[in-house]
Design a protein around this motif. Structure first.
Motif, PDB file in Angstrom:
ATOM      1  N   UNK A 164       0.660  -0.892   0.413  1.00  0.00           N
ATOM      2  CA  UNK A 164       0.254  -0.215   0.385  1.00  0.00           C
ATOM      3  C   UNK A 164       0.694   1.295   0.430  1.00  0.00           C
ATOM      4  N   UNK A 165       2.089   1.469   1.278  1.00  0.00           N
ATOM      5  CA  UNK A 165       2.296   2.618   1.118  1.00  0.00           C
ATOM      6  C   UNK A 165       4.084   2.313   0.598  1.00  0.00           C
ATOM      7  N   UNK A 166       4.543   2.280  -0.340  1.00  0.00           N
ATOM      8  CA  UNK A 166       5.896   1.897  -1.125  1.00  0.00           C
ATOM      9  C   UNK A 166       6.062   2.599  -1.850  1.00  0.00           C
ATOM     10  N   UNK A 167       7.392   3.216  -2.216  1.00  0.00           N
ATOM     11  CA  UNK A 167       7.233   3.581  -3.371  1.00  0.00           C
ATOM     12  C   UNK A 167       6.329   2.449  -4.936  1.00  0.00           C
ATOM     13  N   UNK A 168       6.218   2.924  -5.551  1.00  0.00           N
ATOM     14  CA  UNK A 168       5.426   2.284  -6.864  1.00  0.00           C
ATOM     15  C   UNK A 168       5.976   0.999  -7.554  1.00  0.00           C
ATOM     16  N   UNK A 169       7.594   1.242  -7.326  1.00  0.00           N
ATOM     17  CA  UNK A 169       8.314   0.366  -8.184  1.00  0.00           C
ATOM     18  C   UNK A 169       8.425  -1.167  -7.156  1.00  0.00           C
ATOM     19  N   UNK A 170       8.283  -0.712  -5.570  1.00  0.00           N
ATOM     20  CA  UNK A 170       8.549  -1.847  -4.682  1.00  0.00           C
ATOM     21  C   UNK A 170       7.492  -2.193  -4.339  1.00  0.00           C
ATOM     22  N   UNK A 171       6.061  -2.087  -4.653  1.00  0.00           N
ATOM     23  CA  UNK A 171       4.589  -2.870  -4.153  1.00  0.00           C
ATOM     24  C   UNK A 171       4.874  -3.843  -5.041  1.00  0.00           C
ATOM     25  N   UNK A 172       3.701  -4.876  -3.743  1.00  0.00           N
ATOM     26  CA  UNK A 172       4.269  -6.140  -4.279  1.00  0.00           C
ATOM     27  C   UNK A 172       2.816  -6.756  -4.775  1.00  0.00           C
ATOM     28  N   UNK A 173       2.392  -5.742  -6.022  1.00  0.00           N
ATOM     29  CA  UNK A 173       0.961  -6.389  -6.533  1.00  0.00           C
ATOM     30  C   UNK A 173       1.256  -6.962  -7.339  1.00  0.00           C
ATOM     31  N   UNK A 174       0.100  -6.899  -8.565  1.00  0.00           N
ATOM     32  CA  UNK A 174      -0.284  -6.863  -9.710  1.00  0.00           C
ATOM     33  C   UNK A 174       0.138  -6.012 -10.592  1.00  0.00           C
ATOM     34  N   UNK A 175      -0.663  -4.513 -11.027  1.00  0.00           N
ATOM     35  CA  UNK A 175      -0.139  -3.950 -11.913  1.00  0.00           C
ATOM     36  C   UNK A 175       0.779  -3.823 -11.526  1.00  0.00           C
ATOM     37  N   UNK A 176       2.236  -3.465 -10.939  1.00  0.00           N
ATOM     38  CA  UNK A 176       3.592  -3.583 -10.773  1.00  0.00           C
ATOM     39  C   UNK A 176       4.608  -4.473 -11.716  1.00  0.00           C
ATOM     40  N   UNK A 177       4.690  -3.289 -12.808  1.00  0.00           N
ATOM     41  CA  UNK A 177       5.697  -4.983 -13.655  1.00  0.00           C
ATOM     42  C   UNK A 177       6.933  -5.243 -13.277  1.00  0.00           C
ATOM     43  N   UNK A 178       7.601  -4.101 -11.795  1.00  0.00           N
ATOM     44  CA  UNK A 178       8.776  -4.585 -11.521  1.00  0.00           C
ATOM     45  C   UNK A 178       8.229  -5.736 -10.566  1.00  0.00           C
ATOM     46  N   UNK A 179       7.931  -6.459  -9.698  1.00  0.00           N
ATOM     47  CA  UNK A 179       6.855  -6.726  -8.723  1.00  0.00           C
ATOM     48  C   UNK A 179       7.357  -8.471  -9.559  1.00  0.00           C
ATOM     49  N   UNK A 180       8.332  -9.697  -9.712  1.00  0.00           N
ATOM     50  CA  UNK A 180       7.894 -10.770  -9.966  1.00  0.00           C
ATOM     51  C   UNK A 180       6.564 -11.679  -9.436  1.00  0.00           C
ATOM     52  N   UNK A 181       7.409 -11.842  -8.260  1.00  0.00           N
ATOM     53  CA  UNK A 181       5.808 -12.438  -7.285  1.00  0.00           C
ATOM     54  C   UNK A 181       6.309 -12.949  -6.626  1.00  0.00           C
ATOM     55  N   UNK A 182       5.501 -14.258  -6.140  1.00  0.00           N
ATOM     56  CA  UNK A 182       5.989 -14.898  -4.924  1.00  0.00           C
ATOM     57  C   UNK A 182       6.221 -16.065  -5.282  1.00  0.00           C
ATOM     58  N   UNK A 183       7.926 -16.845  -4.304  1.00  0.00           N
ATOM     59  CA  UNK A 183       8.514 -17.625  -4.716  1.00  0.00           C
ATOM     60  C   UNK A 183       8.786 -18.470  -3.361  1.00  0.00           C
ATOM     61  N   UNK A 184       8.866 -20.005  -3.651  1.00  0.00           N
ATOM     62  CA  UNK A 184       9.064 -21.196  -3.417  1.00  0.00           C
ATOM     63  C   UNK A 184      10.201 -22.151  -3.281  1.00  0.00           C
ATOM     64  N   UNK A 185      10.380 -23.067  -2.207  1.00  0.00           N
ATOM     65  CA  UNK A 185      11.877 -23.122  -2.527  1.00  0.00           C
ATOM     66  C   UNK A 185      11.343 -24.540  -3.037  1.00  0.00           C
ATOM     67  N   UNK A 186      12.017 -24.955  -4.235  1.00  0.00           N
ATOM     68  CA  UNK A 186      11.595 -26.236  -4.886  1.00  0.00           C
ATOM     69  C   UNK A 186      11.454 -26.977  -3.916  1.00  0.00           C
ATOM     70  N   UNK A 187      11.618 -27.432  -2.746  1.00  0.00           N
ATOM     71  CA  UNK A 187      11.554 -28.657  -2.453  1.00  0.00           C
ATOM     72  C   UNK A 187      10.971 -28.623  -1.899  1.00  0.00           C
ATOM     73  N   UNK A 188      10.163 -27.901  -1.314  1.00  0.00           N
ATOM     74  CA  UNK A 188       9.010 -27.481  -0.667  1.00  0.00           C
ATOM     75  C   UNK A 188       8.105 -27.372  -1.569  1.00  0.00           C
ATOM     76  N   UNK A 189       8.180 -28.099  -2.736  1.00  0.00           N
ATOM     77  CA  UNK A 189       6.054 -27.545  -3.556  1.00  0.00           C
ATOM     78  C   UNK A 189       5.882 -29.292  -4.084  1.00  0.00           C
TER      79      UNK A 189
END
Length: 189
Positions: A164-189
């Motif tokens: 909500x409050x970070x500069x736009x390029x640091x917001x973890x939201x889908x609208x931010x093209x610089x946000x790659x996403x959420x990730x999980x260690x492959x051994x835990x998938x």
């Protein structure tokens, strides 16, 4: 033998659970906010270094044999002791997604990832370690991260506030093209 001693021996010989590994990874990452460990080599103190340090410290304590084969995967997919942020994301972690559904799946030890444009238009990757509260009804999901600057302190934030409050390029939201996403260690998938 007493029942307690037998239980301790059984616990000591059992493979640690994913939940315990995750909890301890979160504890190690959070401890760096209070005081950076002397065991974390100064030359590796950046965002990916925090991820490597927290995971390595926990696996060293609970599954040391796993470290002997290399905890990470390199660009060729081979076991490696070291990987930069881009390589960690590409070969040792898998994406959960970028939206609310993926955010709802987050667990301690998962990552929040960004790709920014650095000097000379080279991409710069940034990782944050997710800390999921044990009591989700009374606490919020946090992130622990190193900002990457030499000598910087490890920081702690609240994921929803970042969105909500970070500069736009640091917001973890889908609208931010610089946000790659959420990730999980492959051994835990």
């Amino acid at each position: 033998m007493t029942g307690a001693l037998v239980a301790m021996l059984l616990f000591a010989s059992a493979e640690p659970s994913e939940a315990l590994l995750r909890q301890m990874i979160g504890d190690v990452a959070l401890a760096q906010v209070e005081r950076i460990s002397n065991d974390w080599h100064p030359e590796q103190r950046d965002c990916a270094g925090l991820v490597r340090f927290a995971y390595r410290a926990v696996f060293l304590a609970l599954r040391p044999a796993r470290l002997s084969e290399g905890l990470w995967r390199d660009r060729e997919g081979k076991a490696a002791a070291f990987a930069d942020a881009e390589t960690l994301l590409a070969h040792s972690f898998e994406t959960l997604g970028r939206g609310d559904e993926a955010r709802g799946l987050l667990q301690t030890g998962d990552l929040v990832a960004f790709r920014q444009i650095g000097d000379g238009d080279a991409p710069v990757f940034h990782l944050m370690v997710v800390i999921q509260p044990r009591d989700r009804a009374h606490a919020r999901t946090r992130v622990v991260y190193h900002p990457g600057s030499r000598g910087a302190e490890v920081r702690l934030g609240v994921l929803d506030e970042l969105a909500r409050d970070a500069p736009a390029e640091w917001r973890p939201v889908p609208e931010n093209t610089r946000f790659l996403g959420f990730y999980r260690f492959k051994e835990w998938r």
